[in-house]
Design an enzyme around this catalytic site. Structure first.
Site, mmCIF file in Angstrom:
data_model
loop_
_atom_site.group_PDB
_atom_site.id
_atom_site.type_symbol
_atom_site.label_atom_id
_atom_site.label_comp_id
_atom_site.label_asym_id
_atom_site.label_seq_id
_atom_site.Cartn_x
_atom_site.Cartn_y
_atom_site.Cartn_z
ATOM 1 N N ASN A 203 0.873 -1.169 0.000
ATOM 2 C CA ASN A 203 0.000 0.000 0.000
ATOM 3 C C ASN A 203 0.914 1.224 0.000
ATOM 4 O O ASN A 203 1.493 1.569 1.019
ATOM 5 C CB ASN A 203 -0.888 -0.023 1.257
ATOM 6 N N TRP A 204 1.047 1.827 -1.154
ATOM 7 C CA TRP A 204 2.000 2.946 -1.287
ATOM 8 C C TRP A 204 1.469 4.243 -0.674
ATOM 9 O O TRP A 204 2.191 5.234 -0.612
ATOM 10 C CB TRP A 204 2.346 3.166 -2.772
ATOM 11 N N LYS A 205 0.228 4.260 -0.288
ATOM 12 C CA LYS A 205 -0.387 5.462 0.306
ATOM 13 C C LYS A 205 -0.134 6.682 -0.591
ATOM 14 O O LYS A 205 -0.083 6.539 -1.803
ATOM 15 C CB LYS A 205 0.118 5.645 1.741
ATOM 16 N N HIS B 66 -9.467 1.490 4.966
ATOM 17 C CA HIS B 66 -8.180 1.604 5.661
ATOM 18 C C HIS B 66 -8.334 2.513 6.881
ATOM 19 O O HIS B 66 -9.114 3.478 6.843
ATOM 20 C CB HIS B 66 -7.126 2.174 4.706
ATOM 21 N N GLU C 128 -6.581 4.805 7.993
ATOM 22 C CA GLU C 128 -6.326 6.230 7.730
ATOM 23 C C GLU C 128 -7.565 6.896 7.119
ATOM 24 O O GLU C 128 -7.843 8.064 7.367
ATOM 25 C CB GLU C 128 -5.090 6.382 6.820
ATOM 26 N N GLU D 178 -5.330 -4.787 10.523
ATOM 27 C CA GLU D 178 -4.284 -3.795 10.739
ATOM 28 C C GLU D 178 -4.537 -3.058 12.051
ATOM 29 O O GLU D 178 -5.296 -2.072 12.074
ATOM 30 C CB GLU D 178 -4.273 -2.772 9.595
ATOM 31 N N GLY E 52 2.752 2.218 10.882
ATOM 32 C CA GLY E 52 3.747 3.287 10.755
ATOM 33 C C GLY E 52 4.461 3.636 12.047
ATOM 34 O O GLY E 52 5.121 4.662 12.139
ATOM 35 N N SER F 85 3.613 -2.197 10.385
ATOM 36 C CA SER F 85 5.062 -2.303 10.624
ATOM 37 C C SER F 85 5.653 -3.654 10.211
ATOM 38 O O SER F 85 6.553 -4.169 10.879
ATOM 39 C CB SER F 85 5.384 -1.989 12.087
ATOM 40 N N GLY G 221 2.938 -1.034 4.314
ATOM 41 C CA GLY G 221 3.059 0.385 3.984
ATOM 42 C C GLY G 221 4.510 0.741 3.715
ATOM 43 O O GLY G 221 5.052 0.493 2.636
ATOM 44 N N GLY G 222 5.180 1.283 4.712
ATOM 45 C CA GLY G 222 6.538 1.814 4.583
ATOM 46 C C GLY G 222 7.509 0.908 3.833
ATOM 47 O O GLY G 222 8.205 1.359 2.917
#
Ligand code: 13P
Length: 254
Positions: free
Chosen positions: A9-11, A95, A97, A167, A173, A213, A234-235
């Protein structure tokens, strides 16, 4: 056996040039992997270019959101059909976010899931508790509420085309990954919930990803849990080297 699915997920990251650079490295290094579904989810602006770059490869593409209406006066929104048009196969929905920053409700996520299914997109439904909810022993109530609310009026047959991503919000993150046992416990709970509401067979076939993470040094212990069928990353999905290692760690052929 459920095939693991490793999704990036590149956000809100990567220009088109950067996205192409990343995806080209991935498709080169991961071209021999057959036993893991590999998915990248770029921002809307990069979808078209990325889809051309991954065409004919084993890398699939998803979007990060959609709006449930088919078309019309909804400034700034993107429909399921528009995503199909860019050759998306998957879409991340609900998600945390989006739930926290954009105040998305289970009801809205439910509408989005229905719109995705109608357009033949495979939804990845995200659920997860916040730190305070975990500390208040409300994890299972929150998860049950999100799963049931987001999947209202969805049939067992439709559920075969849905993936759930657990999640925990406190792990996203933050570098604070859920322990494999903590994650497994919630994954097993979700599978049981699906079994009770949609039948054992549907529950056994359902893929449940873990997100929060996930890094090359913790993926093995997570993926070895019986109810963890991949990860939503993510990251670490923004760096070719890390994402390649994550996919390779899920491949038993490797
Ligand atoms: P991180 O891997 O950066 O914690 O993000 C997880 C996530 O939100 C994936 O959807």
């Amino acid at each position: 056996m459920r095939k693991p699915i490793m999704a990036g997920n590149w956000k809100m990251n990567k220009t088109i040039t950067e996205a192409l650079d990343l995806v080209r490295q991935l498709s080169m290094e991961l071209k021999d992997i057959k036993d893991v579904d590999i998915l990248v989810c770029p921002a809307f602006t990069a979808l078209h270019s990325v889809s051309q770059a991954v065409e004919g490869s084993n890398i699939k593409m998803g979007a990060q959101n959609l709006f449930w209406e088919e078309k019309g006066a909804f400034t700034g929104e993107v429909s399921a059909l528009m995503l199909k048009d860019t050759h998306c196969e998957y879409v991340i929905l609900g998600h945390s976010e989006r739930r926290s920053i954009f105040k998305e409700t289970n009801d809205q996520v439910n509408k989005k899931i229905k719109a995705a299914l109608k357009a033949d997109l495979l939804p990845i439904l995200c659920v997860g508790e916040r730190l305070q909810e975990r500390e208040d022993d409300k994890t299972y109530d929150v998860i049950a509420d999100q799963v049931k609310g987001s999947l209202a009026d969805i049939s067992a047959d439709e559920l075969k085309n849905i993936i759930i991503a657990y999640e925990p919000v406190w792990a996203i993150g933050t570098g604070k990954v859920a322990s494999p046992e903590q994650a497994q416990e919630v994954h097993a709970f979700i599978r049981k919930l699906i079994s009770d509401n949609f039948g054992v067979e549907t529950a056994q076939g359902l893929r449940i990803q873990y997100g929060g993470s996930v890094k090359p040094d913790n993926i093995k212990d997570l993926i070895n849990q019986p109810d963890i069928d991949g990860a939503l990353v993510g990251g670490a999905s923004l760096k070719a080297e890390d994402f390649i290692q994550l996919v390779q760690a899920c491949s038993i052929e490797d």
